[in-house]
Design a protein around this motif. Structure first.
Motif, PDB file in Angstrom:
ATOM      1  N   VAL A   1       6.694  12.123 -12.569  1.00 52.80           N
ATOM      2  CA  VAL A   1       7.039  10.701 -12.615  1.00 52.80           C
ATOM      3  C   VAL A   1       8.553  10.545 -12.381  1.00 52.80           C
ATOM      4  O   VAL A   1       9.325  10.284 -13.305  1.00 52.80           O
ATOM      5  N   THR A   2       8.950  10.756 -11.167  1.00 52.97           N
ATOM      6  CA  THR A   2      10.362  10.597 -10.791  1.00 52.97           C
ATOM      7  C   THR A   2      10.485   9.313  -9.974  1.00 52.97           C
ATOM      8  O   THR A   2       9.486   8.636  -9.712  1.00 52.97           O
ATOM      9  N   CYS A   3      11.678   9.041  -9.529  1.00 50.07           N
ATOM     10  CA  CYS A   3      11.973   7.878  -8.661  1.00 50.07           C
ATOM     11  C   CYS A   3      11.607   6.569  -9.360  1.00 50.07           C
ATOM     12  O   CYS A   3      12.402   6.004 -10.085  1.00 50.07           O
ATOM     13  N   GLN A   4      10.404   6.073  -9.181  1.00 51.21           N
ATOM     14  CA  GLN A   4       9.923   4.846  -9.852  1.00 51.21           C
ATOM     15  C   GLN A   4      10.807   3.625  -9.549  1.00 51.21           C
ATOM     16  O   GLN A   4      10.893   2.684 -10.342  1.00 51.21           O
ATOM     17  N   ILE A   5      11.460   3.704  -8.408  1.00 54.84           N
ATOM     18  CA  ILE A   5      12.340   2.588  -8.033  1.00 54.84           C
ATOM     19  C   ILE A   5      11.518   1.319  -7.781  1.00 54.84           C
ATOM     20  O   ILE A   5      11.916   0.209  -8.133  1.00 54.84           O
ATOM     21  N   CYS A   6      10.339   1.479  -7.227  1.00 58.26           N
ATOM     22  CA  CYS A   6       9.460   0.328  -6.995  1.00 58.26           C
ATOM     23  C   CYS A   6       9.131  -0.339  -8.342  1.00 58.26           C
ATOM     24  O   CYS A   6       9.192  -1.559  -8.490  1.00 58.26           O
ATOM     25  N   TRP A   7       8.807   0.469  -9.326  1.00 58.95           N
ATOM     26  CA  TRP A   7       8.466  -0.029 -10.680  1.00 58.95           C
ATOM     27  C   TRP A   7       9.633  -0.840 -11.259  1.00 58.95           C
ATOM     28  O   TRP A   7       9.441  -1.918 -11.815  1.00 58.95           O
TER      29      TRP A   7
ATOM     30  N   CYS B   1       5.518   9.312  -0.777  1.00 51.90           N
ATOM     31  CA  CYS B   1       6.130   8.927  -2.062  1.00 51.90           C
ATOM     32  C   CYS B   1       6.805  10.133  -2.723  1.00 51.90           C
ATOM     33  O   CYS B   1       6.205  11.200  -2.890  1.00 51.90           O
ATOM     34  N   VAL B   2       8.078   9.961  -3.087  1.00 52.07           N
ATOM     35  CA  VAL B   2       8.872  11.024  -3.707  1.00 52.07           C
ATOM     36  C   VAL B   2       8.182  11.555  -4.965  1.00 52.07           C
ATOM     37  O   VAL B   2       8.063  12.771  -5.166  1.00 52.07           O
ATOM     38  N   ALA B   3       7.730  10.643  -5.792  1.00 55.47           N
ATOM     39  CA  ALA B   3       7.110  11.040  -7.057  1.00 55.47           C
ATOM     40  C   ALA B   3       5.836  11.836  -6.804  1.00 55.47           C
ATOM     41  O   ALA B   3       5.608  12.895  -7.420  1.00 55.47           O
ATOM     42  N   ALA B   4       5.010  11.341  -5.887  1.00 51.93           N
ATOM     43  CA  ALA B   4       3.744  12.015  -5.613  1.00 51.93           C
ATOM     44  C   ALA B   4       4.005  13.414  -5.050  1.00 51.93           C
ATOM     45  O   ALA B   4       3.331  14.378  -5.425  1.00 51.93           O
TER      46      ALA B   4
ATOM     47  N   VAL C   1       0.876  -1.182   0.000  1.00 56.68           N
ATOM     48  CA  VAL C   1       0.000   0.000   0.000  1.00 56.68           C
ATOM     49  C   VAL C   1       0.915   1.234   0.000  1.00 56.68           C
ATOM     50  O   VAL C   1       1.768   1.380   0.876  1.00 56.68           O
ATOM     51  N   ILE C   2       0.748   2.069  -1.047  1.00 54.89           N
ATOM     52  CA  ILE C   2       1.614   3.249  -1.174  1.00 54.89           C
ATOM     53  C   ILE C   2       1.005   4.430  -0.411  1.00 54.89           C
ATOM     54  O   ILE C   2      -0.175   4.761  -0.590  1.00 54.89           O
ATOM     55  N   ASP C   3       1.805   5.030   0.432  1.00 51.93           N
ATOM     56  CA  ASP C   3       1.384   6.234   1.150  1.00 51.93           C
ATOM     57  C   ASP C   3       1.819   7.438   0.297  1.00 51.93           C
ATOM     58  O   ASP C   3       2.996   7.798   0.262  1.00 51.93           O
TER      59      ASP C   3
ATOM     60  N   GLU D   1      12.599  -1.824  -1.343  1.00 47.74           N
ATOM     61  CA  GLU D   1      13.460  -0.963  -2.157  1.00 47.74           C
ATOM     62  C   GLU D   1      13.071   0.524  -2.117  1.00 47.74           C
ATOM     63  O   GLU D   1      13.889   1.377  -2.453  1.00 47.74           O
ATOM     64  N   CYS D   2      11.865   0.822  -1.769  1.00 50.42           N
ATOM     65  CA  CYS D   2      11.406   2.220  -1.788  1.00 50.42           C
ATOM     66  C   CYS D   2      12.288   3.083  -0.879  1.00 50.42           C
ATOM     67  O   CYS D   2      12.369   2.836   0.326  1.00 50.42           O
ATOM     68  N   PRO D   3      12.963   4.092  -1.434  1.00 45.16           N
ATOM     69  CA  PRO D   3      13.897   4.884  -0.625  1.00 45.16           C
ATOM     70  C   PRO D   3      13.176   5.748   0.416  1.00 45.16           C
ATOM     71  O   PRO D   3      13.792   6.160   1.401  1.00 45.16           O
ATOM     72  N   ALA D   4      11.894   5.999   0.203  1.00 40.72           N
ATOM     73  CA  ALA D   4      11.164   6.863   1.139  1.00 40.72           C
ATOM     74  C   ALA D   4      10.384   6.060   2.175  1.00 40.72           C
ATOM     75  O   ALA D   4       9.710   6.645   3.030  1.00 40.72           O
ATOM     76  N   GLY D   5      10.456   4.758   2.093  1.00 43.34           N
ATOM     77  CA  GLY D   5       9.686   3.937   3.030  1.00 43.34           C
ATOM     78  C   GLY D   5       8.193   4.189   2.866  1.00 43.34           C
ATOM     79  O   GLY D   5       7.429   4.096   3.824  1.00 43.34           O
ATOM     80  N   ALA D   6       7.780   4.495   1.625  1.00 39.89           N
ATOM     81  CA  ALA D   6       6.387   4.886   1.401  1.00 39.89           C
ATOM     82  C   ALA D   6       5.460   3.694   1.177  1.00 39.89           C
ATOM     83  O   ALA D   6       4.248   3.865   1.051  1.00 39.89           O
ATOM     84  N   ILE D   7       6.027   2.491   1.072  1.00 45.67           N
ATOM     85  CA  ILE D   7       5.174   1.329   0.788  1.00 45.67           C
ATOM     86  C   ILE D   7       5.120   0.427   2.018  1.00 45.67           C
ATOM     87  O   ILE D   7       6.158   0.007   2.533  1.00 45.67           O
ATOM     88  N   ALA D   8       3.926   0.164   2.477  1.00 44.58           N
ATOM     89  CA  ALA D   8       3.745  -0.737   3.620  1.00 44.58           C
ATOM     90  C   ALA D   8       3.162  -2.047   3.115  1.00 44.58           C
ATOM     91  O   ALA D   8       2.346  -2.046   2.193  1.00 44.58           O
TER      92      ALA D   8
END
Ligand code: SF4
Ligand code: SF4
Lengths: 104, 406
Positions: free
Chosen positions: A43-49, A35-38, A29-31, A79-86
């Motif tokens: 459309v930056t980062c996209q490391i999760c993708w 999220c850096v991109a949000a 679940v993306i917060d 992998e998410c650098p912002a810890g935005a995905i739980a």
């Protein structure tokens, strides 16, 4: 004989490995507030993708996840650098709640 | 055609050379090593335009063969004993991926204890992996069978193991007719397109997970699950019974040499007892049978050339009306019986007029198998058969039990 009936082989396509979403016991679940991109609204980062082994994350700000095929491996969260995905256990979404189980 | 004095290993190498193998990957192990040493020397000298890939283990050797064969190359390797055991995982993969790889196995015992000499426990231990297994009686058959193996393999998309006894054949020289490259080219066309064409314009996932259930692919076609692919593999292996026999016939037509198709037979007419075996033992047993026939004992020999698929019909037919079959296994399914004996018993079960099947284990770890011991075993089988014995414990031929226990 059709070679596809003789050996394990498929054409790469959506869902070719089966409905891998069925395997999942925790969903990413993306917060968006983290999220850096949000946050940049671009459309930056996209490391999760880039890391999703099932190619079920679509680019975006924030990216979106196709839960039909997300197998719940948790790599994107790791992998998410912002810890935005739980990774939230599926039980909390109610999918695993067996409806009325009849008494036998 | 030229006649050369060749060891079994050199005969195997010649077979691969005449088949114009394109990729050879191998790791040395006694008694197979001279096969790939010979091939690598040819490649080095520019006499064989193949890619020789030296690897660090047999597991990698088969992995390289799998990759090369997937890409469409005609691939070859050879191994023995613990090397074969070490590549076991990939042996199963090569079969399930339906790759027409040909591998020579110079049969040797399995450790422990260490022993480099001959028996057939190594190839027997992978008989269930889904490869075609052919056994050779002499060096000529090794060369002939390697060439035939590619035709069989590529027609059915199945790998073929060409087995021959370590040292007894691998290191023993005898005259071998080496056909001309033109004669072999006429018999063996280049490899047809593989099942999995690698084409960027039509990309494929090769070897993905296959689930238990059947399911629709991306094009909406209903595809089999794991069981359907396994059933197709089994059916292909069963259809190899015809293909192995036909290929041997065609080879005989083109070279004049008979290598046997599924089985080879010797003096089966009116035989009371038939001696059954695979490999060089078959040659030895024909001499034993001749000796017994000279003494008025009606003994015949049935050699199993094709062990997998198991030639059930051919065996039933040849053994009908025989009093007893005595199977000499150079291997043992520990805790049960010799593998050929057990298979033959199952093949004959419930068949009217089928012979009693007796099992004998011999030659383990290179123990010498003498004509006298084989003759004694045949005579005791005959006595038991005449006495109406149907079931008998595994007999050990050449086991020095008394001496050892003293
Ligand atoms: S990385 Fe794993 S958990 Fe994340 S979206 Fe892809 S499949 Fe789902
Ligand atoms: S890796 Fe994390 S921060 Fe980067 S786009 Fe994906 S969710 Fe947003």
């Amino acid at each position: 004989m059709d070679p596809f009936d003789a050996i394990a082989m498929s054409r790469p396509a959506r869902g070719e490995a089966g409905r891998t979403g069925d395997w999942r016991n925790a969903r990413p679940v993306i917060d968006a507030s983290a999220c850096v991109a949000a946050k940049q609204a671009r459309v930056t980062c996209q490391i999760c993708w880039a890391h999703c082994p099932d190619a079920c994350i679509e680019q975006g700000a924030p990216p979106s996840i196709d839960l039909e095929y997300c197998k719940g491996c948790g790599i994107c969260a790791e992998e998410c650098p912002a810890g935005a995905i739980a990774m939230v256990p599926e039980a909390e979404h109610g999918v695993c709640e067996a409806a009325e189980v009849e008494e036998r | 055609m030229t006649v050369r004095i060749l060891t079994g290993n050199e005969s195997a190498a010649w077979g691969a050379r005449l088949a114009r193998v394109q990729v050879v990957a191998a790791y040395p192990i006694t008694p197979q090593s001279p096969v790939v040493e010979t091939i690598s020397a040819w490649v080095q000298a520019g006499e064989l335009p193949a890619e020789f890939i030296a690897v660090e283990s047999e597991h990698s050797a088969m992995s390289v063969c799998i990759g090369a064969s997937t890409a469409g190359a005609r691939t070859f390797t050879a191994t023995s004993s613990n090397g074969l055991a070490y590549m076991t995982e990939q042996i199963w993969w090569a079969a399930g991926a339906r790759l027409p790889i040909v591998m020579c196995v110079a049969n040797r015992s399995l450790a422990a204890p260490w022993n480099v000499l001959n028996d057939q426990q190594d190839s027997m231990s992978v008989r269930d992996a889904g490869w075609i297994q052919l056994h050779c009686r002499d060096n000529q058959e090794i060369l002939d069978t390697v060439v035939q193996a590619y035709r069989i393999a590529e027609r059915l998309n199945l790998p073929v193991m060409v087995c021959y006894d370590g040292f007894l054949l691998s290191h023993t020289a005898m005259p071998v007719e080496v056909p001309t490259p033109e004669a072999v080219d006429a018999f063996l066309p280049p490899r047809p397109a593989p099942l999995q064409v690698i084409d960027p314009a039509d990309p494929r996932n090769i070897g993905p997970v296959v689930i238990a259930d059947r399911r629709r692919d991306a094009g909406g076609v209903l595809r089999g699950g794991y069981m359907e692919l396994r059933a197709a593999h089994h059916e292909a292996l069963l259809s190899a019974l015809d293909v192995v026999a036909e290929t041997a016939d065609e080879w005989e037509r083109s070279t004049g040499r008979s290598t046997g198709g599924l089985v080879v037979q010797h003096r089966l007419d009116d035989a009371e007892v038939v001696l059954v075996a695979a490999g060089s033992l078959v040659t030895q047993l024909t001499l034993v049978a001749d000796g017994l026939r000279d003494r008025g004992v009606a003994v015949g020999v049935l050699g199993i050339r094709c062990y997998r698929p198991f030639p059930v019909e051919a065996l039933r037919e040849r053994l009908s009306g025989v009093r007893a079959a005595l199977v000499f296994d150079k291997a043992l399914s520990y805790g049960y019986a010799g593998p050929i004996a057990a298979d033959l018993r199952a093949a004959l079960y419930g068949v009217d007029g089928a012979p009693a099947v007796y099992g004998a284990v011999c030659g383990l770890g290179g123990r010498e198998v003498t004509p006298e011991a084989l003759t004694d075993a045949a005579l005791s089988a005959l006595a038991d058969a005449r006495a109406g014995v149907r079931e008998r414990a595994v007999a050990w031929v050449g086991r020095l039990s008394e001496e050892v226990s003293r």
